[in-house]
Scaffold this active site. Structure first.
Site, PDB file in Angstrom:
ATOM      1  N   ARG A   1       0.718  -1.251  -0.085  1.00 50.21           N
ATOM      2  CA  ARG A   1       0.120   0.141  -0.219  1.00 50.21           C
ATOM      3  C   ARG A   1       0.997   1.393  -0.179  1.00 50.21           C
ATOM      4  O   ARG A   1       0.593   2.269   0.676  1.00 50.21           O
ATOM      5  CB  ARG A   1      -0.994   0.020   1.273  1.00 50.21           C
ATOM      6  CG  ARG A   1      -1.814  -1.324   1.391  1.00 50.21           C
ATOM      7  CD  ARG A   1      -2.960  -1.098  -0.014  1.00 50.21           C
ATOM      8  NE  ARG A   1      -3.715  -2.588   0.333  1.00 50.21           N
ATOM      9  CZ  ARG A   1      -3.289  -3.699  -0.006  1.00 50.21           C
ATOM     10  NH1 ARG A   1      -2.217  -3.817  -0.768  1.00 50.21           N
ATOM     11  NH2 ARG A   1      -4.121  -4.783   0.114  1.00 50.21           N
TER      12      ARG A   1
ATOM     13  N   SER B   1     -11.288  -0.675   3.693  1.00 52.48           N
ATOM     14  CA  SER B   1     -10.473  -1.054   4.772  1.00 52.48           C
ATOM     15  C   SER B   1      -9.631   0.219   5.228  1.00 52.48           C
ATOM     16  O   SER B   1      -8.976   0.618   4.432  1.00 52.48           O
ATOM     17  CB  SER B   1      -9.395  -1.937   4.121  1.00 52.48           C
ATOM     18  OG  SER B   1     -10.246  -3.176   3.948  1.00 52.48           O
TER      19      SER B   1
ATOM     20  N   GLU C   1      -5.025   3.146   6.228  1.00 55.13           N
ATOM     21  CA  GLU C   1      -4.549   2.757   4.671  1.00 55.13           C
ATOM     22  C   GLU C   1      -5.013   4.227   3.930  1.00 55.13           C
ATOM     23  O   GLU C   1      -4.202   4.646   2.869  1.00 55.13           O
ATOM     24  CB  GLU C   1      -5.374   1.657   4.179  1.00 55.13           C
ATOM     25  CG  GLU C   1      -5.044   0.972   3.027  1.00 55.13           C
ATOM     26  CD  GLU C   1      -5.814  -0.161   2.548  1.00 55.13           C
ATOM     27  OE1 GLU C   1      -6.617  -0.315   1.477  1.00 55.13           O
ATOM     28  OE2 GLU C   1      -5.698  -0.975   3.337  1.00 55.13           O
TER      29      GLU C   1
END
Length: 343
Positions: free
Chosen positions: A170, A243, A339
């Protein structure tokens, strides 16, 4: 106010409809570019030239804690072009403003394989390399051949090959330098044949439930779509950014120490001597799944999802996210990282 036929610029622009967490933030300046060539033209305007700039795609991976000082530049360019084609694979250029899910579906209809595990991820194509989006055992970097971006410092268009993007979990060079590079186009190398990724939790079971014994890429896409719809709340129904926390990555030694305390803690191998923990499991184990503080909450359907039940401010959502992080850190000694980009 309208500046030209191909881009728009607004003072004190509302961001409420431009982020899936539905935070009612405002931007000092809000511009929308409908062509990559508009980006330098917008940035060259005297009132914007020296301001910080935040590039915004679908707004599905951002939390606005406060109003945004400077310019928010929304990329709305469109286009999917096959640059090179062969029986084995094709090089495809996609404009940053294209919808990611629609691009995945286009790739499947065009006979390509590989992106099926990434179906139904909200957001734009331009966000894919920035975040190195991933799901069900597949990451965008597996298929990105290159990225074109506007370099604000050099005031020119630059191209990054896959290695230069410095992809991580990520993560990418673009995420670390958000005020410098504005992604305008992404090139993907899409194979026509590729081994299907079925080993992620739930995928094989869903295929079995569908009665599929020899799955195609389209079958895997349907299975993943079903899993995502079952587990994750729909941003169109309740504000969320998918998420909210990354799955922590730990060493084998760190994992052994954690399992001394919690033998049942799940983990999956991730590279050499590294293991990925389940952030959802950690949050759930702390009793935080479904918790609510005013209009800010953690989804009852998935412990990784921060939700806005209606009217929550960015400050309230971030306060709850901070509480979750501190609680998990106190119990397990693991600090969760958000995230989305937190502004």
């Amino acid at each position: 106010m309208s500046v030209a036929d191909d881009f728009s610029l607004t003072r004190a622009g509302s961001l409420a409809r431009l982020n899936t967490l539905r935070v009612a933030a405002r931007a000092e300046w809000l511009a929308e570019a409908r062509d990559a060539a508009d980006v330098p033209r917008v940035l060259a305007r005297p009132e914007l030239r020296d301001l910080p700039c935040l590039a915004l795609g679908g707004g599905s991976n951002v939390l606005f804690v406060h109003d945004v000082t400077g310019l928010v530049l929304r990329l709305a360019n469109r286009g999917i072009t096959i640059l090179e084609d062969s029986p084995e694979a094709a090089l495809v250029r996609v404009a940053a403003g294209e919808n990611w899910d629609q691009f995945v579906r286009w790739s499947l209809e065009a006979g390509f394989q590989g992106l099926e595990n990434l179906i139904l991820i909200p957001g734009s194509v331009g966000a894919a390399p920035i975040q190195n989006i991933g799901a069900y055992g597949v990451e965008a970097r597996d298929f990105i051949a290159g990225v074109e971006a506007w370099d604000r410092e050099a005031e020119t268009c630059v191209r990054f090959d896959n290695a230069a993007c410095e992809f991580g979990y990520r993560d990418s060079i673009f995420k670390h330098r958000p005020n410098r590079y504005i992604v305008t186009d992404v090139d993907f190398l899409l194979p026509r044949r590729r081994a299907l990724r079925l080993d992620y939790v739930g995928v094989r079971q869903e295929l079995e439930a569908m009665g599929v014994r020899q799955p195609s890429a389209a079958d895997v896409a349907r299975a993943v779509e079903t899993l995502r719809r079952r587990k994750l709340p729909n941003p169109a129904q309740i504000g969320n950014a998918g998420s909210f926390f990354k799955n922590p990555v730990v060493s084998q030694t760190e994992l052994a120490a954690l399992r001394d305390r919690c033998p049942e803690m799940p983990a999956h191998a991730y590279g050499d001597d590294q293991f990925k923990l389940s952030a959802a499991w950690l949050i759930d184990a702390c009793g935080l799944k479904g918790v609510r503080e005013g209009a800010a909450g953690i989804s009852e359907r998935h412990a990784l999802v921060l939700v806005n039940h209606g009217g929550a401010t960015g400050e309230e959502l971030w306060a709850l996210a901070t509480r979750v992080r501190e609680t998990v850190a106190e119990r397990f000694g693991v600090m969760l990282e958000p995230e989305p980009v937190v502004i």
